[in-house]
Scaffold this motif. Structure first.
Motif, PDB file in Angstrom:
ATOM      1  N   ASP A  19       0.781  -1.253   0.000  1.00 36.89           N
ATOM      2  CA  ASP A  19       0.000   0.000   0.000  1.00 36.89           C
ATOM      3  C   ASP A  19       0.804   1.291   0.000  1.00 36.89           C
ATOM      4  OD1 ASP A  19      -2.052  -1.784   0.054  1.00 36.89           O
ATOM      5  OD2 ASP A  19      -3.098  -0.952   1.791  1.00 36.89           O
ATOM      6  N   HIS A  21       1.532  -3.113  -6.829  1.00 35.43           N
ATOM      7  CA  HIS A  21       0.238  -3.350  -6.170  1.00 35.43           C
ATOM      8  C   HIS A  21      -0.833  -2.589  -6.956  1.00 35.43           C
ATOM      9  CE1 HIS A  21      -2.121  -4.916  -2.929  1.00 35.43           C
ATOM     10  NE2 HIS A  21      -2.226  -3.803  -2.220  1.00 35.43           N
ATOM     11  N   HIS A  81      -5.239   0.895  -6.175  1.00 38.38           N
ATOM     12  CA  HIS A  81      -5.786  -0.079  -5.231  1.00 38.38           C
ATOM     13  C   HIS A  81      -7.252  -0.406  -5.516  1.00 38.38           C
ATOM     14  CE1 HIS A  81      -6.138  -2.362  -1.468  1.00 38.38           C
ATOM     15  NE2 HIS A  81      -4.826  -2.321  -1.445  1.00 38.38           N
TER      16      HIS A  81
HETATM   17 ZN   LIG Z   1      -3.350  -3.357  -0.492  1.00 35.93          ZN
END
Ligand SMILES: [Zn+2]
Length: 257
Positions: free
Chosen positions: A45, A99, A103
């Motif tokens: 994150d 990632h 998100h």
């Molecule tokens: Zn995440």
């Protein structure tokens, strides 16, 4: 004659049905390390304000970690402070994976939007540290065949985890440490834990405690690529070089490619 016609018909029908349907290649999915005694700590994150501290704490314990970064989530990866934390951690030998950009739940997106979410983060890492990640962790761990096919198309594998510290789902420090202790008491061969670099308690409380525990038990704290015996970054015949900052280093709608 009738028999022959049937035979020809049967042949035609069987050849139609036996023609293999060209399947899309699907990316491999890894959820555990392969090598014994390896622990691949992963931090999702970011980049965020604790990344440099996490990098330095890992280094202090002789450990390597892996950061699965977003482009535009808790912070913008192109912010000067964020970009410099990424450079710092990369230069310390830690691995960077994607990632994706914002998100989003990739399993709800179209083919084009999945690629867009993937591409933007890859481009940012190419610009900031000169690498293109070979591993992508889907946000929320959610994926479908569309996501796997898009990742395969981009020469990437998917990575999940086999232990969740609980830091992003409300566990207190003592609850996370107890969960780790319970896991370690089973003496697992290897561990691929999920942590989040966006929590101060993960960076400043749980991580130093955990590294001491892992050291005491003789685990090797390695990058994800090392624990899988794979290359961390794409080899596409292209050597990326970090680029100088320019007006494309922004998040939001102006960052169109
Ligand atoms: Zn995440």
């Amino acid at each position: 004659m009738l028999k022959l016609s049937f035979a020809i018909l049967a042949l035609c029908v069987s050849s139609v049905f036996s023609t293999p349907v060209k399947k899309r290649a699907l990316a491999a999915i890894y959820s555990s390390c392969i090598k014994d005694n390896d622990v691949a700590l992963t931090f999702d994150d970011g980049p965020y304000i604790y990344e440099q501290d996490i990098s330095d704490t890992l280094t202090q314990y002789g450990a390597k970690g892996t950061f699965f970064v977003n482009g535009d989530n808790w912070a913008c990866i192109y912010d000067p402070d964020m970009a410099s934390q990424v450079v710092h951690a990369y230069n310390a030998g830690h691995q960077f994976g994607s990632h994706t950009w914002q998100h989003q739940d990739l399993s709800t997106l179209s083919w084009d939007n999945v690629h867009d979410q993937m591409w933007r983060t890859e481009q940012a890492l190419q610009k900031i540290i000169g690498v293109s990640p070979a591993f992508m962790r889907p946000p929320y761990g959610n994926y479908n065949d569309n996501v796997r096919a898009a990742a395969a198309n981009r020469n990437q594998s998917l990575v999940l985890w086999d232990f969740d510290s609980g830091d992003s789902t409300g566990s207190s420090v003592s609850q996370s440490e107890q969960a780790y202790t319970n896991l370690l008491n089973t003496w697992p061969d290897n561990i691929l834990p999920l942590n989040h670099e966006t929590y101060e308690t993960t960076a400043h409380d749980i991580l130093p405690w955990l590294l001491q525990q892992l050291n005491d038990r003789g685990y090797n704290m390695v990058t994800l690529a090392t624990c899988l015996g794979k290359s961390p970054y794409k080899k596409e015949g292209t050597t990326y070089q970090p680029s100088p900052r320019d007006n494309s280093w922004v998040c939001g709608s102006t960052n169109s490619k």
